[in-house]
Design a protein around this motif. Sequence first.
Motif, PDB file in Angstrom:
ATOM      1  N   MET A   1      -1.935  -2.670   2.788  1.00  0.00           N
ATOM      2  CA  MET A   1      -1.373  -3.079   1.498  1.00  0.00           C
ATOM      3  C   MET A   1       0.078  -3.518   1.672  1.00  0.00           C
ATOM      4  SD  MET A   1      -2.008  -0.833  -1.852  1.00  0.00           S
ATOM      5  CE  MET A   1      -2.087  -1.651  -3.392  1.00  0.00           C
ATOM      6  N   SER A   2       0.323  -4.778   1.479  1.00  0.00           N
ATOM      7  CA  SER A   2       1.649  -5.312   1.770  1.00  0.00           C
ATOM      8  C   SER A   2       2.610  -5.189   0.590  1.00  0.00           C
ATOM      9  CB  SER A   2       1.539  -6.781   2.185  1.00  0.00           C
ATOM     10  OG  SER A   2       0.868  -7.492   1.164  1.00  0.00           O
ATOM     11  N   ASP A   3       2.010  -5.077  -0.608  1.00  0.00           N
ATOM     12  CA  ASP A   3       2.881  -5.077  -1.797  1.00  0.00           C
ATOM     13  C   ASP A   3       3.246  -3.670  -2.254  1.00  0.00           C
ATOM     14  OD1 ASP A   3       0.335  -4.498  -2.461  1.00  0.00           O
ATOM     15  OD2 ASP A   3       0.324  -5.577  -4.366  1.00  0.00           O
ATOM     16  N   VAL A   4       3.313  -2.788  -1.293  1.00  0.00           N
ATOM     17  CA  VAL A   4       3.678  -1.422  -1.654  1.00  0.00           C
ATOM     18  C   VAL A   4       5.063  -1.414  -2.285  1.00  0.00           C
ATOM     19  CG1 VAL A   4       4.256   0.854  -0.770  1.00  0.00           C
ATOM     20  CG2 VAL A   4       2.309  -0.392   0.148  1.00  0.00           C
ATOM     21  N   ASN A   5       5.142  -0.761  -3.395  1.00  0.00           N
ATOM     22  CA  ASN A   5       6.413  -0.747  -4.105  1.00  0.00           C
ATOM     23  C   ASN A   5       6.862   0.678  -4.274  1.00  0.00           C
ATOM     24  OD1 ASN A   5       8.538  -0.926  -5.790  1.00  0.00           O
ATOM     25  ND2 ASN A   5       7.525  -2.234  -7.310  1.00  0.00           N
ATOM     26  N   ASP A   6       7.817   1.078  -3.459  1.00  0.00           N
ATOM     27  CA  ASP A   6       8.224   2.482  -3.482  1.00  0.00           C
ATOM     28  C   ASP A   6       8.954   2.875  -4.758  1.00  0.00           C
ATOM     29  OD1 ASP A   6       8.346   3.904  -0.297  1.00  0.00           O
ATOM     30  OD2 ASP A   6       7.372   2.007  -0.830  1.00  0.00           O
ATOM     31  N   ASP A   7       9.442   1.856  -5.482  1.00  0.00           N
ATOM     32  CA  ASP A   7      10.118   2.174  -6.757  1.00  0.00           C
ATOM     33  C   ASP A   7       9.180   2.850  -7.738  1.00  0.00           C
ATOM     34  OD1 ASP A   7      12.240   0.946  -5.720  1.00  0.00           O
ATOM     35  OD2 ASP A   7      12.100  -0.887  -6.952  1.00  0.00           O
ATOM     36  N   VAL A  37     -12.192  15.759  -0.961  1.00  0.00           N
ATOM     37  CA  VAL A  37     -11.513  14.557  -1.462  1.00  0.00           C
ATOM     38  C   VAL A  37     -10.754  14.883  -2.751  1.00  0.00           C
ATOM     39  CG1 VAL A  37     -11.874  12.232  -2.387  1.00  0.00           C
ATOM     40  CG2 VAL A  37     -13.151  12.992  -0.372  1.00  0.00           C
ATOM     41  N   HIS A  38     -11.394  15.700  -3.620  1.00  0.00           N
ATOM     42  CA  HIS A  38     -10.721  16.113  -4.863  1.00  0.00           C
ATOM     43  C   HIS A  38      -9.411  16.819  -4.511  1.00  0.00           C
ATOM     44  CE1 HIS A  38     -14.009  15.500  -7.894  1.00  0.00           C
ATOM     45  NE2 HIS A  38     -14.697  15.407  -6.743  1.00  0.00           N
ATOM     46  N   ALA A  39      -9.485  17.780  -3.578  1.00  0.00           N
ATOM     47  CA  ALA A  39      -8.315  18.581  -3.222  1.00  0.00           C
ATOM     48  C   ALA A  39      -7.220  17.714  -2.626  1.00  0.00           C
ATOM     49  CB  ALA A  39      -8.727  19.682  -2.240  1.00  0.00           C
ATOM     50  N   THR A  40      -7.560  16.851  -1.680  1.00  0.00           N
ATOM     51  CA  THR A  40      -6.533  16.053  -1.019  1.00  0.00           C
ATOM     52  C   THR A  40      -5.911  15.051  -1.990  1.00  0.00           C
ATOM     53  OG1 THR A  40      -8.250  14.554  -0.209  1.00  0.00           O
ATOM     54  CG2 THR A  40      -7.470  16.235   1.334  1.00  0.00           C
ATOM     55  N   THR A  41      -6.729  14.491  -2.866  1.00  0.00           N
ATOM     56  CA  THR A  41      -6.188  13.518  -3.832  1.00  0.00           C
ATOM     57  C   THR A  41      -5.140  14.183  -4.708  1.00  0.00           C
ATOM     58  OG1 THR A  41      -8.322  12.373  -3.878  1.00  0.00           O
ATOM     59  CG2 THR A  41      -6.795  11.894  -5.670  1.00  0.00           C
ATOM     60  N   LYS A  42      -5.503  15.381  -5.222  1.00  0.00           N
ATOM     61  CA  LYS A  42      -4.562  16.068  -6.119  1.00  0.00           C
ATOM     62  C   LYS A  42      -3.295  16.469  -5.367  1.00  0.00           C
ATOM     63  CE  LYS A  42      -8.258  18.225  -8.306  1.00  0.00           C
ATOM     64  NZ  LYS A  42      -8.851  19.343  -9.051  1.00  0.00           N
ATOM     65  N   LEU A  43      -3.494  16.877  -4.151  1.00  0.00           N
ATOM     66  CA  LEU A  43      -2.344  17.272  -3.352  1.00  0.00           C
ATOM     67  C   LEU A  43      -1.411  16.088  -3.115  1.00  0.00           C
ATOM     68  CD1 LEU A  43      -1.300  19.821  -1.834  1.00  0.00           C
ATOM     69  CD2 LEU A  43      -2.312  18.825   0.260  1.00  0.00           C
ATOM     70  N   ALA A  44      -2.043  14.959  -2.810  1.00  0.00           N
ATOM     71  CA  ALA A  44      -1.252  13.767  -2.509  1.00  0.00           C
ATOM     72  C   ALA A  44      -0.440  13.317  -3.723  1.00  0.00           C
ATOM     73  CB  ALA A  44      -2.181  12.632  -2.063  1.00  0.00           C
ATOM     74  N   LYS A 136     -11.530   5.379   2.263  1.00  0.00           N
ATOM     75  CA  LYS A 136     -10.693   6.554   2.018  1.00  0.00           C
ATOM     76  C   LYS A 136      -9.573   6.672   3.030  1.00  0.00           C
ATOM     77  CE  LYS A 136     -14.334   8.886  -0.395  1.00  0.00           C
ATOM     78  NZ  LYS A 136     -15.457   9.811  -0.318  1.00  0.00           N
ATOM     79  N   SER A 137      -9.832   6.199   4.260  1.00  0.00           N
ATOM     80  CA  SER A 137      -8.800   6.342   5.285  1.00  0.00           C
ATOM     81  C   SER A 137      -7.630   5.390   5.040  1.00  0.00           C
ATOM     82  CB  SER A 137      -9.400   6.080   6.673  1.00  0.00           C
ATOM     83  OG  SER A 137      -9.974   4.779   6.680  1.00  0.00           O
ATOM     84  N   GLU A 138      -7.925   4.311   4.342  1.00  0.00           N
ATOM     85  CA  GLU A 138      -6.863   3.355   4.042  1.00  0.00           C
ATOM     86  C   GLU A 138      -5.836   3.917   3.070  1.00  0.00           C
ATOM     87  OE1 GLU A 138      -7.777  -1.289   3.688  1.00  0.00           O
ATOM     88  OE2 GLU A 138      -9.396  -0.056   2.889  1.00  0.00           O
ATOM     89  N   LEU A 139      -6.315   4.817   2.186  1.00  0.00           N
ATOM     90  CA  LEU A 139      -5.452   5.289   1.109  1.00  0.00           C
ATOM     91  C   LEU A 139      -4.534   6.410   1.564  1.00  0.00           C
ATOM     92  CD1 LEU A 139      -7.934   5.184  -1.871  1.00  0.00           C
ATOM     93  CD2 LEU A 139      -5.866   3.819  -1.594  1.00  0.00           C
ATOM     94  N   THR A 140      -3.402   6.018   2.083  1.00  0.00           N
ATOM     95  CA  THR A 140      -2.381   7.014   2.401  1.00  0.00           C
ATOM     96  C   THR A 140      -1.817   7.504   1.091  1.00  0.00           C
ATOM     97  OG1 THR A 140      -0.678   5.349   2.372  1.00  0.00           O
ATOM     98  CG2 THR A 140      -1.762   5.774   4.498  1.00  0.00           C
ATOM     99  N   ARG A 141      -0.965   8.487   1.178  1.00  0.00           N
ATOM    100  CA  ARG A 141      -0.400   9.043  -0.060  1.00  0.00           C
ATOM    101  C   ARG A 141       0.317   7.961  -0.876  1.00  0.00           C
ATOM    102  NH1 ARG A 141       4.810  12.283  -1.253  1.00  0.00           N
ATOM    103  NH2 ARG A 141       4.212  13.292  -3.188  1.00  0.00           N
ATOM    104  N   VAL A 142       1.171   7.206  -0.144  1.00  0.00           N
ATOM    105  CA  VAL A 142       1.948   6.196  -0.841  1.00  0.00           C
ATOM    106  C   VAL A 142       1.044   5.130  -1.448  1.00  0.00           C
ATOM    107  CG1 VAL A 142       3.627   4.329  -0.556  1.00  0.00           C
ATOM    108  CG2 VAL A 142       3.996   6.549   0.528  1.00  0.00           C
ATOM    109  N   ARG A 143       0.102   4.699  -0.631  1.00  0.00           N
ATOM    110  CA  ARG A 143      -0.795   3.656  -1.138  1.00  0.00           C
ATOM    111  C   ARG A 143      -1.632   4.133  -2.318  1.00  0.00           C
ATOM    112  NH1 ARG A 143      -2.743   0.475   4.142  1.00  0.00           N
ATOM    113  NH2 ARG A 143      -0.870  -0.818   4.306  1.00  0.00           N
TER     114      ARG A 143
END
Length: 740
Positions: A1-7, A37-44, A136-143
């Motif tokens: 994902m190139s358009d990551v916007n940290d703002d 997946v539920h747990a990690t998503t909420k944690l992230a 699922k592996s693509e979705l890092t916390r930020v993404r």
Amino acid sequence: MSDVNDDLMVFADETGTDDGSAPLPWQILIIDDDPDVHATTKLALKGLSVDGCELSFFDAYSAEEGLKLLQQNSEFSVALVDVVMERDDSGLRLVQTIRDRLHNHRIRLILRTGQPGYAPESETIQWYDINDYRTKSELTRVRLFTSIAIAIRSYSQLKQLEANRNGLEQVVEATSTISQASDLKRLSAEILTQMRALLNADTPCIMCAALEPQQDEPFILTAEGRFSEYEGRPLNAVDEPMVRQRLVSVLHEQRHRLDDGICIYLPGPNQQALAAWVDSNKRLTDSDQRLLEVFASNVAIAFENLRLYEAMEQLAYQDSLVQLPNRNGFIAAIERQIASTTPSSFAVALVDLDNFSYMNSVLDDAFGDAILHAVAQRLRLQLGSEVVVARVGGDVFGVMGDPEALTPEQISRLFSAPLSLHQNEPLRIAATSGLRVVPDSEKAPSAAAIIKDAGVALKQAKHFYRGQTVRFATELADAARDRMQLLSRLRTAFTKDRLQLHYQPFIRLTDEATVGAESLLRWKTEDGNYIPPDQFIPLAEQSGMMVALGDWVINTALRWRAGLVGHVGDAFRVAVNVSLMQMREDDFAEKLVQALYTHQLKGHQVEIELTESVAVDDVTRVKEKLDYLRRYNIGIAMDDFGTGYSSLNILSRLPIDRLKIDRSFVSGHAADGLRLNMAHTMMELAENFQMQTIAEGIETPEQRDALRQKGCLEGQGYLFSKPLGQQQFYDWLLQSKPDT
Ligand code: C2E
Ligand code: CA
Ligand code: CA
């Protein structure tokens, strides 16, 4: 994902609302058969917020469970959906169901899959409006957060759009109901109802104040709930200072105040304004405020329309000059009477002022207006408040009331005393009226029919009973219908050349020579009968046809006279009868002189016959025309002399050459000395004014002799000849004594 916007990554504790109250969190639904997946998503996503609102999570572990939650709650902003659950395509099917069956197009959908191979077709993503599709592996916390934040934003926008659309629809609807309100009171009540609906406020404590420019103090137009006791009272009476001050300041500052209760400013035309107070603590969102803005400006339009409506109603039902109902208003009043629950007999009269158009034309408009004002006042005062008085036409008034109060005698009495006009001499006027009584036994006809009946009676009165009141009777209506039929036949006869002129000789009594002839109209119908001119000429007069008919008579008679050259002496004159309508034409005299030239006649070979009623119609203008004819030597005879009333006055003012003594003084018993004596008086009169005389209607030798003895110069009548057709007249001339 190139358009990551940290703002976009903002933590919840960095934000908050101004008033400290926590705004509702965004509701996120996780649908995945893998509890991890539920747990990690909420944690992230823990502790993060989007646009100042926290995230709250809901869990579903199968597509079926997810569907159930979605059915119960339509406020989810985002769903994270696993593609492969009970089945390989459970996630896709669920997405399909959400959009197609639940019709939830607002919720944003993020599809996630553990197995990259199960990618849905790109059309599916478009078709079902899926925000994101990731392994699922693509979705890092930020993404993941970026993806969710974008989804929430678009959800929020969609929701806003929808709200605006609904709100706008509501405003449009509200405006249209408001625009239909036909008075200020209804308008204000409607505004309150609509405002409550717009604001979703169920509080009944709403009120509305109006400011009239002339009134220094605003007053309460409509009030509900605990304010209702103030309705109709000055704003000052409201003993809740906060509310009172708010309304005053809104009216004064001409703007809304939306803090601490909702107070709206609604401008109107001519510095008028309304202020509405909604007793609500509701916090208004930007879009609520924009909607109110739109609403307020629409109310202003409705307000303007209301004024227009009032003005239109005023115009439609009220006569602006005399401030009485006009024709429409009169009709409406009659309709109300007809519809009244206690039917009783009533009378409708049309009162037409005599000679008003003449007075109006010789005096200035202001004088005419003053007369109308005085008449309106006279009718109102004399007839009292029980009788409806209206002005239904230029100089025609309509009155409706108890038949006892509107008898012909009572109506005649209306003008027995002269009118007092401001700064003017008292003015005596007369009126002619048509009366229609509707007895309670009669099934009331329509208002229009009643007015028409009164109009028929009025017409009758104007022709035969000037200055009096004629009561409508069915015979009148029948007569009117017959006349209409006759008129249309007359039109056809005229266009088809079925009218003729006959000529009745004028005889010099001393030597019985034929010195001229009077042209008389004849209408021979297709079945060979004659319709007498006494019947059809008044019709032609009323319908305006007489002018064309009269022109035809003049031309035909003059052509006839021109054709007699060689058969009669130079002094032989043809007389034509001239009616009121012809005389009123501006160019009457010029047209006659023109005809004289056309037929190459001399003025003394033509004479016009006027009745007194034609002569007195507008003496000044008649005199101008007669003076003009005089200059060309055209003769002027006063017809039917002795039957009018203002004879002497007329004789002294108009250039008249000849008096035609009416046959009522001539025919009948010769022994009737009185009538002959009157004829004698007329002849003396003529002598004084240096006029010639001719007696009409001579039927017997005795009458002829008596008239000759009294000094009458000429005569006309059945004794000598009836009116003759063209050929008969030639025959007549052959055997008559020539004028030498
Ligand atoms: P008027 O002008 O008084 O015409 C004289 C009427 O008396 C004529 O009736 C004529 O036929 C009738 N008459 C003539 N001699 C005698 C007689 O010895 N005894 C009796 N009882 N009647 C006699 P008519 O032709 O029926 O015309 C009636 C009226 O119609 C005329 O009265 C006139 O006012 C009007 N009229 C006729 N022709 C014309 C026309 O061309 N133009 C206008 N404006 N009016 C016309
Ligand atoms: Ca005549
Ligand atoms: Ca006559």
